[in-house]
Design an enzyme around this catalytic site. Structure first.
Site, mmCIF file in Angstrom:
data_model
loop_
_atom_site.group_PDB
_atom_site.id
_atom_site.type_symbol
_atom_site.label_atom_id
_atom_site.label_comp_id
_atom_site.label_asym_id
_atom_site.label_seq_id
_atom_site.Cartn_x
_atom_site.Cartn_y
_atom_site.Cartn_z
ATOM 1 N N HIS A 307 118.681 33.363 60.386
ATOM 2 C CA HIS A 307 118.396 34.461 61.327
ATOM 3 C C HIS A 307 119.724 35.023 61.816
ATOM 4 C CE1 HIS A 307 116.601 36.662 64.676
ATOM 5 N NE2 HIS A 307 115.450 36.493 64.061
ATOM 6 N N ASP A 364 108.914 33.337 60.153
ATOM 7 C CA ASP A 364 108.151 33.578 58.915
ATOM 8 C C ASP A 364 107.897 32.317 58.095
ATOM 9 O OD1 ASP A 364 110.030 36.455 59.041
ATOM 10 O OD2 ASP A 364 107.842 36.506 58.980
HETATM 11 C C1 SDX Z 1 112.676 38.306 60.754
HETATM 12 O O1 SDX Z 1 116.167 40.252 63.640
HETATM 13 C C2 SDX Z 1 115.058 39.739 63.992
HETATM 14 O O2 SDX Z 1 114.809 39.437 65.151
HETATM 15 C C3 SDX Z 1 114.050 39.560 62.873
HETATM 16 C C4 SDX Z 1 112.777 38.809 63.209
HETATM 17 C C5 SDX Z 1 111.930 39.564 64.186
HETATM 18 O O3 SDX Z 1 111.122 38.929 64.897
HETATM 19 O O4 SDX Z 1 111.997 40.814 64.205
HETATM 20 O O5 SDX Z 1 113.087 37.530 63.746
HETATM 21 C C6 SDX Z 1 111.891 38.617 61.986
HETATM 22 O O6 SDX Z 1 113.037 39.214 60.056
HETATM 23 C C7 SDX Z 1 113.057 36.878 60.497
HETATM 24 C C8 SDX Z 1 113.944 36.732 59.213
HETATM 25 C C9 SDX Z 1 113.039 36.780 57.990
HETATM 26 N N1 SDX Z 1 113.844 36.804 56.762
HETATM 27 C C10 SDX Z 1 113.965 35.721 55.976
HETATM 28 O O7 SDX Z 1 113.484 34.620 56.234
HETATM 29 C C11 SDX Z 1 114.750 35.985 54.692
HETATM 30 C C12 SDX Z 1 115.701 34.815 54.441
HETATM 31 N N2 SDX Z 1 116.755 34.865 55.472
HETATM 32 C C13 SDX Z 1 117.958 35.568 55.126
HETATM 33 O O8 SDX Z 1 117.898 36.537 54.167
HETATM 34 C C14 SDX Z 1 118.929 35.774 56.281
HETATM 35 O O9 SDX Z 1 119.030 34.576 56.933
HETATM 36 C C15 SDX Z 1 118.635 36.873 57.273
HETATM 37 C C16 SDX Z 1 118.386 38.177 56.608
HETATM 38 C C17 SDX Z 1 117.464 36.523 58.118
HETATM 39 C C18 SDX Z 1 119.850 36.977 58.196
HETATM 40 O O10 SDX Z 1 120.865 37.495 57.422
HETATM 41 P P1 SDX Z 1 122.375 37.565 57.972
HETATM 42 O O11 SDX Z 1 122.443 37.343 59.430
HETATM 43 O O12 SDX Z 1 122.963 38.813 57.413
HETATM 44 O O13 SDX Z 1 123.016 36.279 57.338
HETATM 45 P P2 SDX Z 1 123.853 36.286 56.016
HETATM 46 O O14 SDX Z 1 123.024 36.883 54.915
HETATM 47 O O15 SDX Z 1 125.179 36.884 56.316
HETATM 48 O O16 SDX Z 1 123.980 34.719 55.713
HETATM 49 C C19 SDX Z 1 125.028 33.955 56.271
HETATM 50 C C20 SDX Z 1 125.216 32.803 55.287
HETATM 51 C C21 SDX Z 1 125.433 33.277 53.850
HETATM 52 O O17 SDX Z 1 126.122 32.232 53.186
HETATM 53 P P3 SDX Z 1 127.719 32.449 52.860
HETATM 54 O O18 SDX Z 1 127.869 33.847 52.274
HETATM 55 O O19 SDX Z 1 128.376 32.289 54.206
HETATM 56 O O20 SDX Z 1 128.043 31.346 51.886
HETATM 57 O O21 SDX Z 1 124.017 32.018 55.243
HETATM 58 C C22 SDX Z 1 123.455 32.122 53.941
HETATM 59 C C23 SDX Z 1 124.067 33.331 53.266
HETATM 60 O O22 SDX Z 1 124.054 33.152 51.865
HETATM 61 N N3 SDX Z 1 122.016 32.307 54.140
HETATM 62 C C24 SDX Z 1 121.084 31.712 53.425
HETATM 63 C C25 SDX Z 1 119.871 32.134 53.991
HETATM 64 N N4 SDX Z 1 120.111 32.962 55.007
HETATM 65 C C26 SDX Z 1 121.449 33.067 55.100
HETATM 66 N N5 SDX Z 1 121.154 30.879 52.380
HETATM 67 C C27 SDX Z 1 119.973 30.460 51.875
HETATM 68 N N6 SDX Z 1 118.751 30.825 52.368
HETATM 69 C C28 SDX Z 1 118.681 31.655 53.407
HETATM 70 N N7 SDX Z 1 117.494 32.004 53.889
#
Ligand code: SDX
Length: 429
Positions: A307, A364
């Site tokens: 998140h 989720d």
């Molecule tokens: C919702 O914003 C809100 O409030 C949203 C929400 C709401 O109520 O409105 O809470 C609802 O959208 C919840 C999130 C649902 N999405 C997912 O579950 C999809 C999977 N999660 C990710 O795609 C990600 O965590 C996000 C999109 C939620 C957040 O993305 P960020 O903040 O841009 O984080 P990032 O992509 O920069 O990740 C940081 C690191 C990275 O690794 P490095 O590049 O540092 O090596 O964490 C890793 C990412 O690769 N990472 C994950 C991951 N999420 C982040 N690795 C594996 N699985 C994941 N789910």
């Protein structure tokens, strides 16, 4: 606590005021930055940028705190229901009996959609994604109710109570109609005697000429799911609603844009992506261990985890995870995907890859399992998120519309393209 921030640019010191929020959050007010320094800030993805001051919802991502209008989500989940919480989010206070009665009466009055809208569905292929239908029809409501779309904040605010009730009530009806159309079933009209969630279940699942009485545990579970999704600060879809509202577009157009933003798998589409992920793991006969390795190698993403704000457990995920057990047990549903989800959570929470990145289950991760158990089809999961988030979008639209000195949202950029070039005639290219 600092009252001002000092920035030195090209040996010159500039001072900018510090804004402190109700919970002690601090922000550097850079509204005069460009005028004073010629510089802009750069914050791709807006992870460090406050776009507004809001009093609707507060999140402390480090502590895993979520409050709607100051009330902790845990308390509302236990003691309130979706309609009461929707009133709280939209109007800022928990309703009295009379206020709740009036609000519910407005929702009942606005439950049906114009009968001509049924013809809209004739044009959609049966396999159409319900989020495409939902965003289109929510916006099209303004064709039937032009008085709700003055596209003038002052005028649109005069109709606020009616438009808010229409948006909140009709989103549920349109959602149910999109499901009925996809199944080739006749539309079921809303009933005046059913509460919000029960009316949705009635419009989704009642067989013609039959009386549908949703099991109480299903009503309770649906109310909980909708309540937990009701608002969440400036997430991608809510920020979209505010962006559109800032141009003085009406509420229905603004929430239709929010529906489009929510559709993406990184946002509201994640609940569907989680179930697809768990089904694929189950089909492989994997308990999740192999999949976790594929995530750590960067091949896959653990959907429902991570998140932008929560760097601790999403409190909503905790509540839903607990509810999973009770709902599935009370319905006598055995879902192998729950066991896989539990195993994934356990392994991830102990694994350095996830711990170092502060990746925890978000709202989720478990919500799809409950929705499956209560019979919501998977391609409707994000639609359920949209119905739940409607109160938050309405409240944020109102904040923009009633801002005394509101300005259109218009971020800057850093241009990295070609500098001035001379036009060359086509025969010379
Ligand atoms: C919702 O914003 C809100 O409030 C949203 C929400 C709401 O109520 O409105 O809470 C609802 O959208 C919840 C999130 C649902 N999405 C997912 O579950 C999809 C999977 N999660 C990710 O795609 C990600 O965590 C996000 C999109 C939620 C957040 O993305 P960020 O903040 O841009 O984080 P990032 O992509 O920069 O990740 C940081 C690191 C990275 O690794 P490095 O590049 O540092 O090596 O964490 C890793 C990412 O690769 N990472 C994950 C991951 N999420 C982040 N690795 C594996 N699985 C994941 N789910």
């Amino acid at each position: 606590m600092a009252k001002e921030a000092r920035i030195i640019i090209e040996e010159k010191e500039y001072k900018f005021p510090v804004i402190t929020g109700a919970e002690g959050e601090k922000a550097i007010d850079t509204r005069a930055l460009r005028a004073e320094t010629g510089y802009i800030t750069y914050d791709e993805g807006y992870g460090n940028t406050g776009s507004c001051q809001s009093d609707v919802t507060f999140i402390d991502g480090e502590k895993g705190i979520l409050r709607y209008r100051g009330y902790p989500i845990e308390e509302l989940a236990e003691k309130s229901d979706f309609v009461e919480t929707a009133y709280l989010i939209i109007y800022g206070e928990l309703p009295t009996e009379a206020q709740l009665k009036g609000f519910s009466a407005r929702l009942t009055r606005h439950a049906a959609v114009p009968v001509n809208m049924e013809h809209f569905f004739e044009g959609y292929p049966a396999h159409s994604h319900p989020m495409a239908i939902l965003s289109g029809l929510m916006n099209s409501l303004t064709c039937f109710y032009p008085e709700y779309a003055a596209n003038n904040h002052k005028e649109d605010l005069q109709n606020f109570d009616e438009v808010a009730a229409a948006a909140l009530s009709k989103v549920r009806t349109i959602a149910a109609m999109s499901y009925r159309m996809s199944q080739g079933l006749p539309y079921i009209y809303p009933r005046r005697d059913l509460a919000y969630a029960d009316n949705f279940l009635h419009m989704m699942f009642t067989e013609p000429y039959a009386k549908f009485v949703p099991p109480p545990e299903v009503s309770k579970a649906l109310n909980l799911i909708l309540l937990l999704h009701a608002d969440h600060e400036q997430n991608c879809s809510t920020s979209t609603v505010r962006m559109v509202a800032s141009s003085e577009a009406n509420m229905l157009a603004s929430v239709a844009a929010g529906i489009c933003a929510l559709w993406g798998p990184l946002h509201g589409g994640a609940n569907m992506a989680v179930i697809k992920m768990l089904e694929a793991i189950h089909a492989e006969g994997d308990d999740g261990s192999t999949f976790i390795n594929e995530v750590k190698s960067g091949e896959k993403r653990l959907m429902g985890f991570g998140h932008r704000v929560y760097k601790n457990y999403d409190p909503r995920a905790k509540i839903i995870a607990r509810a999973c057990e009770t709902v599935l047990e009370s319905l006598g549903v055995e879902d192998p995907l729950l066991d896989i989800a539990r195993h994934l959570e356990k392994v991830a929470l102990e694994d350095e890859y996830f711990v170092s990145r502060k990746l925890y289950p978000n709202v989720d991760f478990y919500s799809g399992i409950i929705m499956r158990a209560i019979g919501i089809p998977m391609n409707m999961f994000t639609v359920m998120f949209a119905i739940g988030r409607m109160p938050g979008w309405i409240a944020n639209w109102k904040e923009v519309a009633s801002h005394p000195n509101g300005r259109i949202y218009r971020p800057r950029q850093v241009y990295v393209g070609e500098t001035t070039r001379t036009f060359v005639p086509r025969d010379k290219r």
